[in-house]
Design a protein around this motif. Structure first.
Motif, short mmCIF file in Angstrom:
data_model
loop_
_atom_site.label_atom_id
_atom_site.label_comp_id
_atom_site.label_asym_id
_atom_site.label_seq_id
_atom_site.Cartn_x
_atom_site.Cartn_y
_atom_site.Cartn_z
N ARG A 3 0.85 -1.20 0.00
CA ARG A 3 0.00 0.00 0.00
C ARG A 3 0.88 1.25 0.00
O ARG A 3 1.91 1.28 0.66
CB ARG A 3 -0.87 0.03 1.24
CG ARG A 3 -1.95 -1.00 1.28
CD ARG A 3 -2.70 -1.00 2.61
NE ARG A 3 -3.52 -2.18 2.72
CZ ARG A 3 -3.10 -3.38 3.12
NH1 ARG A 3 -1.86 -3.54 3.49
NH2 ARG A 3 -3.92 -4.40 3.16
N ALA A 4 0.40 2.27 -0.71
CA ALA A 4 1.00 3.60 -0.62
C ALA A 4 -0.02 4.46 0.10
O ALA A 4 -1.20 4.50 -0.28
CB ALA A 4 1.29 4.16 -2.00
N THR A 14 -1.72 -2.98 -4.12
CA THR A 14 -1.48 -4.07 -5.06
C THR A 14 -0.79 -5.24 -4.35
O THR A 14 -0.09 -5.03 -3.36
CB THR A 14 -0.58 -3.58 -6.23
OG1 THR A 14 -0.45 -4.63 -7.20
CG2 THR A 14 0.80 -3.17 -5.76
N PRO A 15 -0.97 -6.46 -4.85
CA PRO A 15 -0.26 -7.60 -4.25
C PRO A 15 1.25 -7.55 -4.52
O PRO A 15 2.04 -7.99 -3.72
CB PRO A 15 -0.87 -8.82 -4.92
CG PRO A 15 -2.02 -8.36 -5.72
CD PRO A 15 -1.95 -6.88 -5.84
N ARG A 16 1.65 -7.01 -5.70
CA ARG A 16 3.06 -7.01 -6.08
C ARG A 16 3.45 -5.67 -6.70
O ARG A 16 2.72 -5.09 -7.49
CB ARG A 16 3.34 -8.10 -7.11
CG ARG A 16 3.43 -9.47 -6.50
CD ARG A 16 3.84 -10.52 -7.51
NE ARG A 16 2.93 -10.64 -8.63
CZ ARG A 16 1.79 -11.31 -8.60
NH1 ARG A 16 1.39 -11.91 -7.51
NH2 ARG A 16 1.04 -11.39 -9.67
N THR A 17 4.62 -5.21 -6.33
CA THR A 17 5.22 -4.04 -6.95
C THR A 17 6.48 -4.49 -7.67
O THR A 17 6.93 -5.63 -7.50
CB THR A 17 5.60 -2.98 -5.90
OG1 THR A 17 6.50 -3.57 -4.96
CG2 THR A 17 4.37 -2.43 -5.18
N LYS A 18 7.05 -3.61 -8.45
CA LYS A 18 8.34 -3.88 -9.08
C LYS A 18 9.35 -2.98 -8.38
O LYS A 18 9.19 -1.77 -8.35
CB LYS A 18 8.28 -3.60 -10.58
CG LYS A 18 7.30 -4.56 -11.23
CD LYS A 18 7.31 -4.48 -12.71
CE LYS A 18 6.30 -5.50 -13.22
NZ LYS A 18 6.32 -5.61 -14.65
N GLU A 93 4.05 0.58 2.51
CA GLU A 93 4.13 -0.47 3.52
C GLU A 93 3.49 -1.75 3.01
O GLU A 93 2.77 -1.75 2.01
CB GLU A 93 3.44 -0.03 4.81
CG GLU A 93 1.94 0.19 4.67
CD GLU A 93 1.29 0.65 5.96
OE1 GLU A 93 1.94 1.32 6.77
OE2 GLU A 93 0.09 0.32 6.14
N GLY A 94 3.76 -2.82 3.72
CA GLY A 94 3.18 -4.11 3.38
C GLY A 94 4.22 -5.12 2.98
O GLY A 94 5.43 -4.88 3.06
N THR A 95 3.75 -6.26 2.52
CA THR A 95 4.61 -7.36 2.09
C THR A 95 4.25 -7.72 0.66
O THR A 95 3.07 -7.94 0.35
CB THR A 95 4.40 -8.59 3.00
OG1 THR A 95 4.64 -8.18 4.34
CG2 THR A 95 5.33 -9.70 2.62
#
Length: 104
Positions: A3-4, A14-18, A93-95
């Motif tokens: 999360r932003a 989103t579940p995944r970032t780059k 933050e997040g995983t």
């Protein structure tokens, strides 16, 4: 889930970032577009290309140029095309979830 968050509001999720150079780039569909306004600002990264910026507006407060993306990145950075990264007080933050295993 990644999360932003700015000014107490989730502006992208989103579940995944780059991840590139320590920044998490969020896919364009993960943005809550009502908080983003294109900025006239641009900058040049020698290996990623020209970055375009966004101003965030949350609860009546502005955060100029707090997000950026590369709409036309160089070939070396094509994996972050149109993805958005944050700074200037935006908390990420997040995983990150792992990519699903390939079948076959």
């Amino acid at each position: 889930m990644m999360r932003a968050i700015w000014n107490g509001v989730v502006i992208a999720e989103t579940p995944r970032t780059k991840r590139v150079e320590g920044n998490d780039y969020f896919p364009p569909e993960s943005l809550k577009r009502e908080y983003f306004t294109e900025s006239p600002s641009k900058s040049l990264c020698p290996w990623k290309g020209v970055a375009r910026y966004y101003t965030l507006t949350v609860n009546g407060e502005l955060n100029p140029n707090a997000a950026w993306s590369y709409p036309h990145p160089t070939p070396l950075a094509r994996r972050i095309k149109n993805h958005v990264a944050f700074w200037n007080g935006v908390v990420v933050e997040g995983t990150r979830e792992k990519k699903p295993a390939r079948q076959g």
